[in-house]
Scaffold this motif. Structure first.
Motif, PDB file in Angstrom:
ATOM      1  N   ASP A 278     132.469  65.550  84.231  1.00  0.00           N
ATOM      2  CA  ASP A 278     131.938  66.750  83.594  1.00  0.00           C
ATOM      3  C   ASP A 278     131.283  66.436  82.254  1.00  0.00           C
ATOM      4  OD1 ASP A 278     132.898  68.364  85.660  1.00  0.00           O
ATOM      5  OD2 ASP A 278     134.830  68.653  84.663  1.00  0.00           O
ATOM      6  N   PRO A 279     130.247  67.211  81.893  1.00  0.00           N
ATOM      7  CA  PRO A 279     129.614  67.007  80.590  1.00  0.00           C
ATOM      8  C   PRO A 279     130.422  67.651  79.469  1.00  0.00           C
ATOM      9  CG  PRO A 279     128.544  68.810  81.720  1.00  0.00           C
ATOM     10  CD  PRO A 279     129.565  68.239  82.676  1.00  0.00           C
ATOM     11  N   ILE A 280     130.223  67.158  78.278  1.00  0.00           N
ATOM     12  CA  ILE A 280     130.742  67.763  77.057  1.00  0.00           C
ATOM     13  C   ILE A 280     129.524  68.295  76.315  1.00  0.00           C
ATOM     14  CG2 ILE A 280     131.954  67.366  74.883  1.00  0.00           C
ATOM     15  CD1 ILE A 280     133.732  67.084  77.359  1.00  0.00           C
ATOM     16  N   LEU A 281     129.425  69.610  76.156  1.00  0.00           N
ATOM     17  CA  LEU A 281     128.217  70.213  75.610  1.00  0.00           C
ATOM     18  C   LEU A 281     128.181  70.278  74.090  1.00  0.00           C
ATOM     19  CD1 LEU A 281     127.764  73.063  78.236  1.00  0.00           C
ATOM     20  CD2 LEU A 281     126.767  70.762  78.227  1.00  0.00           C
ATOM     21  N   SER A 282     129.330  70.205  73.440  1.00  0.00           N
ATOM     22  CA  SER A 282     129.374  70.151  71.982  1.00  0.00           C
ATOM     23  C   SER A 282     130.389  69.076  71.589  1.00  0.00           C
ATOM     24  CB  SER A 282     129.732  71.505  71.392  1.00  0.00           C
ATOM     25  OG  SER A 282     130.981  71.933  71.858  1.00  0.00           O
ATOM     26  N   PRO A 283     130.229  68.459  70.425  1.00  0.00           N
ATOM     27  CA  PRO A 283     131.103  67.345  70.047  1.00  0.00           C
ATOM     28  C   PRO A 283     132.592  67.687  70.138  1.00  0.00           C
ATOM     29  CG  PRO A 283     129.293  67.542  68.511  1.00  0.00           C
ATOM     30  CD  PRO A 283     129.231  68.756  69.395  1.00  0.00           C
ATOM     31  N   GLN A 284     133.349  66.772  70.737  1.00  0.00           N
ATOM     32  CA  GLN A 284     134.804  66.920  70.788  1.00  0.00           C
ATOM     33  C   GLN A 284     135.426  65.596  70.379  1.00  0.00           C
ATOM     34  OE1 GLN A 284     136.266  67.891  74.706  1.00  0.00           O
ATOM     35  NE2 GLN A 284     136.454  65.758  75.288  1.00  0.00           N
ATOM     36  N   TYR A 285     136.622  65.687  69.819  1.00  0.00           N
ATOM     37  CA  TYR A 285     137.318  64.485  69.366  1.00  0.00           C
ATOM     38  C   TYR A 285     137.757  63.624  70.546  1.00  0.00           C
ATOM     39  CZ  TYR A 285     137.489  66.146  64.589  1.00  0.00           C
ATOM     40  OH  TYR A 285     137.143  66.559  63.341  1.00  0.00           O
ATOM     41  N   ILE A 286     137.681  62.333  70.341  1.00  0.00           N
ATOM     42  CA  ILE A 286     138.246  61.383  71.295  1.00  0.00           C
ATOM     43  C   ILE A 286     139.668  61.123  70.809  1.00  0.00           C
ATOM     44  CG2 ILE A 286     138.104  59.074  72.295  1.00  0.00           C
ATOM     45  CD1 ILE A 286     135.074  59.195  71.758  1.00  0.00           C
ATOM     46  N   ASN A 287     140.603  61.840  71.412  1.00  0.00           N
ATOM     47  CA  ASN A 287     142.012  61.741  71.037  1.00  0.00           C
ATOM     48  C   ASN A 287     142.863  62.038  72.266  1.00  0.00           C
ATOM     49  OD1 ASN A 287     142.021  64.555  71.344  1.00  0.00           O
ATOM     50  ND2 ASN A 287     141.757  64.913  69.151  1.00  0.00           N
TER      51      ASN A 287
ATOM     52  N   VAL B 131     129.961  59.658  67.455  1.00  0.00           N
ATOM     53  CA  VAL B 131     129.916  59.502  66.005  1.00  0.00           C
ATOM     54  C   VAL B 131     131.309  59.157  65.497  1.00  0.00           C
ATOM     55  CG1 VAL B 131     127.961  61.055  65.641  1.00  0.00           C
ATOM     56  CG2 VAL B 131     130.275  61.961  65.550  1.00  0.00           C
ATOM     57  N   LYS B 132     131.321  58.410  64.407  1.00  0.00           N
ATOM     58  CA  LYS B 132     132.572  58.103  63.718  1.00  0.00           C
ATOM     59  C   LYS B 132     132.515  58.809  62.374  1.00  0.00           C
ATOM     60  CE  LYS B 132     135.448  54.332  62.041  1.00  0.00           C
ATOM     61  NZ  LYS B 132     135.527  52.869  61.844  1.00  0.00           N
ATOM     62  N   GLU B 133     133.475  59.677  62.142  1.00  0.00           N
ATOM     63  CA  GLU B 133     133.530  60.419  60.891  1.00  0.00           C
ATOM     64  C   GLU B 133     134.101  59.547  59.771  1.00  0.00           C
ATOM     65  OE1 GLU B 133     134.175  64.908  62.469  1.00  0.00           O
ATOM     66  OE2 GLU B 133     135.973  63.702  62.228  1.00  0.00           O
ATOM     67  N   ALA B 134     133.893  59.964  58.549  1.00  0.00           N
ATOM     68  CA  ALA B 134     134.427  59.241  57.397  1.00  0.00           C
ATOM     69  C   ALA B 134     135.945  59.125  57.469  1.00  0.00           C
ATOM     70  CB  ALA B 134     134.008  59.935  56.105  1.00  0.00           C
TER      71      ALA B 134
ATOM     72  N   ILE C 135     132.559  62.727  70.677  1.00  0.00           N
ATOM     73  CA  ILE C 135     131.642  62.404  71.749  1.00  0.00           C
ATOM     74  C   ILE C 135     131.082  63.680  72.361  1.00  0.00           C
ATOM     75  CG2 ILE C 135     133.466  62.329  73.502  1.00  0.00           C
ATOM     76  CD1 ILE C 135     131.892  60.019  74.839  1.00  0.00           C
ATOM     77  N   TRP C 136     129.867  63.597  72.895  1.00  0.00           N
ATOM     78  CA  TRP C 136     129.299  64.676  73.690  1.00  0.00           C
ATOM     79  C   TRP C 136     128.210  64.098  74.583  1.00  0.00           C
ATOM     80  CZ3 TRP C 136     128.418  63.808  68.632  1.00  0.00           C
ATOM     81  CH2 TRP C 136     127.100  63.722  68.176  1.00  0.00           C
ATOM     82  N   GLY C 137     127.949  64.790  75.685  1.00  0.00           N
ATOM     83  CA  GLY C 137     126.920  64.359  76.622  1.00  0.00           C
ATOM     84  C   GLY C 137     127.424  64.355  78.055  1.00  0.00           C
ATOM     85  N   ALA C 138     126.603  63.772  78.921  1.00  0.00           N
ATOM     86  CA  ALA C 138     126.886  63.735  80.360  1.00  0.00           C
ATOM     87  C   ALA C 138     128.100  62.873  80.663  1.00  0.00           C
ATOM     88  CB  ALA C 138     125.674  63.201  81.109  1.00  0.00           C
ATOM     89  N   PHE C 139     128.886  63.276  81.640  1.00  0.00           N
ATOM     90  CA  PHE C 139     130.030  62.506  82.143  1.00  0.00           C
ATOM     91  C   PHE C 139     131.026  62.105  81.050  1.00  0.00           C
ATOM     92  CE2 PHE C 139     126.214  61.360  84.662  1.00  0.00           C
ATOM     93  CZ  PHE C 139     126.563  61.955  85.862  1.00  0.00           C
ATOM     94  N   ALA C 140     131.059  62.833  79.942  1.00  0.00           N
ATOM     95  CA  ALA C 140     131.871  62.436  78.788  1.00  0.00           C
ATOM     96  C   ALA C 140     133.278  63.009  78.786  1.00  0.00           C
ATOM     97  CB  ALA C 140     131.160  62.836  77.498  1.00  0.00           C
ATOM     98  N   SER C 141     133.608  63.863  79.721  1.00  0.00           N
ATOM     99  CA  SER C 141     134.941  64.465  79.751  1.00  0.00           C
ATOM    100  C   SER C 141     135.986  63.454  80.215  1.00  0.00           C
ATOM    101  CB  SER C 141     134.954  65.676  80.685  1.00  0.00           C
ATOM    102  OG  SER C 141     134.699  65.251  82.002  1.00  0.00           O
ATOM    103  N   SER C 142     137.235  63.805  80.066  1.00  0.00           N
ATOM    104  CA  SER C 142     138.306  62.884  80.452  1.00  0.00           C
ATOM    105  C   SER C 142     138.332  62.610  81.946  1.00  0.00           C
ATOM    106  CB  SER C 142     139.668  63.431  80.004  1.00  0.00           C
ATOM    107  OG  SER C 142     139.949  64.640  80.663  1.00  0.00           O
TER     108      SER C 142
END
Length: 81
Positions: A27-36, A7-10, A16-23
């Motif tokens: 590893d999965p990301i189970l709750s939304p985390q910033y892409i930074n 998602v892109k915030e205002a 991002i969250w979901g499977a294979f989404a970690s740096s």
């Protein structure tokens, strides 16, 4: 877990969250985390565009910044256009 969401915030920040989404791309990301840079240490610059690619049960994250094209996930899963 397989699917991913971004998602892109205002405020122009991305999450991002979901499977294979970690740096580490595995590893999965189970709750939304910033892409930074805090969550993706090799990421530099300001995010210009972002996309996800998927193939059967793998994903690849593409982040185009003012400095570089950052890729995470399973190599060859998606093809940037």
């Amino acid at each position: 877990m397989f699917h991913n969401s971004v998602v892109k915030e205002a405020s122009n920040n991305y999450k991002i969250w979901g499977a294979f989404a970690s740096s580490n791309g595995t590893d999965p990301i189970l709750s939304p985390q910033y892409i930074n840079q805090s969550n993706y240490p090799v990421l530099t610059g300001n995010i210009k565009k972002l996309a996800l690619g998927s193939s059967s049960s793998y994903i690849q994250l593409f982040v185009f910044t003012s400095d570089v094209l950052f890729l995470s996930g399973t190599p060859g899963t998606g093809t940037p256009i």
